[in-house]
Write a protein that holds these residues in place. Structure first.
Motif, PDB file in Angstrom:
ATOM      1  N   THR A   1      -1.120   1.230  -3.699  1.00  0.00           N
ATOM      2  CA  THR A   1      -2.019   0.844  -2.605  1.00  0.00           C
ATOM      3  C   THR A   1      -1.901  -0.653  -2.333  1.00  0.00           C
ATOM      4  N   GLU A   2      -1.852  -1.440  -3.391  1.00  0.00           N
ATOM      5  CA  GLU A   2      -1.712  -2.891  -3.248  1.00  0.00           C
ATOM      6  C   GLU A   2      -0.383  -3.246  -2.586  1.00  0.00           C
ATOM      7  N   SER A   3       0.675  -2.556  -2.966  1.00  0.00           N
ATOM      8  CA  SER A   3       1.992  -2.818  -2.376  1.00  0.00           C
ATOM      9  C   SER A   3       2.004  -2.488  -0.887  1.00  0.00           C
ATOM     10  N   ARG A   4       1.404  -1.354  -0.535  1.00  0.00           N
ATOM     11  CA  ARG A   4       1.335  -0.985   0.896  1.00  0.00           C
ATOM     12  C   ARG A   4       0.497  -1.992   1.679  1.00  0.00           C
ATOM     13  N   ALA A   5      -0.596  -2.457   1.088  1.00  0.00           N
ATOM     14  CA  ALA A   5      -1.445  -3.434   1.769  1.00  0.00           C
ATOM     15  C   ALA A   5      -0.706  -4.764   1.945  1.00  0.00           C
ATOM     16  N   ALA A   6       0.021  -5.186   0.920  1.00  0.00           N
ATOM     17  CA  ALA A   6       0.792  -6.428   1.019  1.00  0.00           C
ATOM     18  C   ALA A   6       1.868  -6.291   2.094  1.00  0.00           C
ATOM     19  N   ALA A   7       2.499  -5.139   2.168  1.00  0.00           N
ATOM     20  CA  ALA A   7       3.523  -4.898   3.187  1.00  0.00           C
ATOM     21  C   ALA A   7       2.911  -4.934   4.581  1.00  0.00           C
ATOM     22  N   ALA A   8       1.738  -4.338   4.724  1.00  0.00           N
ATOM     23  CA  ALA A   8       1.069  -4.339   6.036  1.00  0.00           C
ATOM     24  C   ALA A   8       0.690  -5.765   6.448  1.00  0.00           C
ATOM     25  N   ARG A   9       0.205  -6.561   5.503  1.00  0.00           N
ATOM     26  CA  ARG A   9      -0.130  -7.962   5.818  1.00  0.00           C
ATOM     27  C   ARG A   9       1.117  -8.735   6.234  1.00  0.00           C
ATOM     28  N   PHE A  10       2.225  -8.472   5.538  1.00  0.00           N
ATOM     29  CA  PHE A  10       3.468  -9.164   5.851  1.00  0.00           C
ATOM     30  C   PHE A  10       3.955  -8.808   7.252  1.00  0.00           C
ATOM     31  N   THR A  11       3.999  -7.525   7.563  1.00  0.00           N
ATOM     32  CA  THR A  11       4.543  -7.111   8.859  1.00  0.00           C
ATOM     33  C   THR A  11       3.594  -7.417  10.007  1.00  0.00           C
ATOM     34  N   ALA A  12       2.319  -7.634   9.706  1.00  0.00           N
ATOM     35  CA  ALA A  12       1.376  -7.992  10.780  1.00  0.00           C
ATOM     36  C   ALA A  12       1.770  -9.310  11.444  1.00  0.00           C
ATOM     37  N   ARG A  13       2.447 -10.163  10.707  1.00  0.00           N
ATOM     38  CA  ARG A  13       2.890 -11.457  11.254  1.00  0.00           C
ATOM     39  C   ARG A  13       4.177 -11.327  12.059  1.00  0.00           C
ATOM     40  N   LEU A  14       4.821 -10.185  11.976  1.00  0.00           N
ATOM     41  CA  LEU A  14       6.103  -9.986  12.662  1.00  0.00           C
ATOM     42  C   LEU A  14       5.876  -9.153  13.925  1.00  0.00           C
ATOM     43  N   ASP A  15       5.184  -9.748  14.879  1.00  0.00           N
ATOM     44  CA  ASP A  15       4.783  -8.998  16.078  1.00  0.00           C
ATOM     45  C   ASP A  15       5.941  -8.669  17.021  1.00  0.00           C
ATOM     46  N   TRP A  16       7.097  -9.249  16.808  1.00  0.00           N
ATOM     47  CA  TRP A  16       8.245  -8.955  17.664  1.00  0.00           C
ATOM     48  C   TRP A  16       8.999  -7.680  17.258  1.00  0.00           C
TER      49      TRP A  16
END
Length: 118
Positions: A32-47
């Motif tokens: 769950t923590e890994s998925r959340a970290a991945a979601a936070r990371f990709t949230a910054r990649l809006d392109w």
């Protein structure tokens, strides 16, 4: 403690079962923590497109989970090393204390014999 079918469960079996459950909960928490970290990371990649974002999230979560696993293994290995080190030191200290007590007892016995012979 009893099993679901009312059979008694040995304390060792119960402890093993509890450790297994804790392990599964810990792994699920790490996922769950890994998925959340991945979601936070990709949230910054809006392109990124949705498909690209999902692929990056999957890869990031996979890498994050692998890093967590390596960290756990390293920590467990270090704990085993420290345990061995401390057990060795404890045995050495215990042996020194025992030798000191025996030497003191021998000294007191010799002193008692000398004083009794006076």
């Amino acid at each position: 403690m009893t099993a679901m079918d009312d059979r008694p469960v040995a304390p060792a079996e119960a402890a093993l079962l509890i450790h297994e459950i804790e392990g599964h909960l810990l792994v699920e928490s790490a996922r769950t923590e890994s998925r959340a970290a991945a979601a936070r990371f990709t949230a910054r990649l809006d392109w990124l497109s949705r498909a690209e974002r999902e692929e990056v999230e999957r890869a990031y979560a996979e890498d994050h989970l692998a890093l967590t696993h390596r960290t756990w293994r390293h920590t467990a290995h270090r704990c085993r090393e420290l345990r061995t080190e401390y057990e060795t030191r404890y045995r050495a200290l215990r042996n020194r204390l025992l030798a000191g007590c025996l030497l003191g007892l021998a000294f007191l016995t010799a002193l008692a014999l000398v004083l009794a012979g006076v």
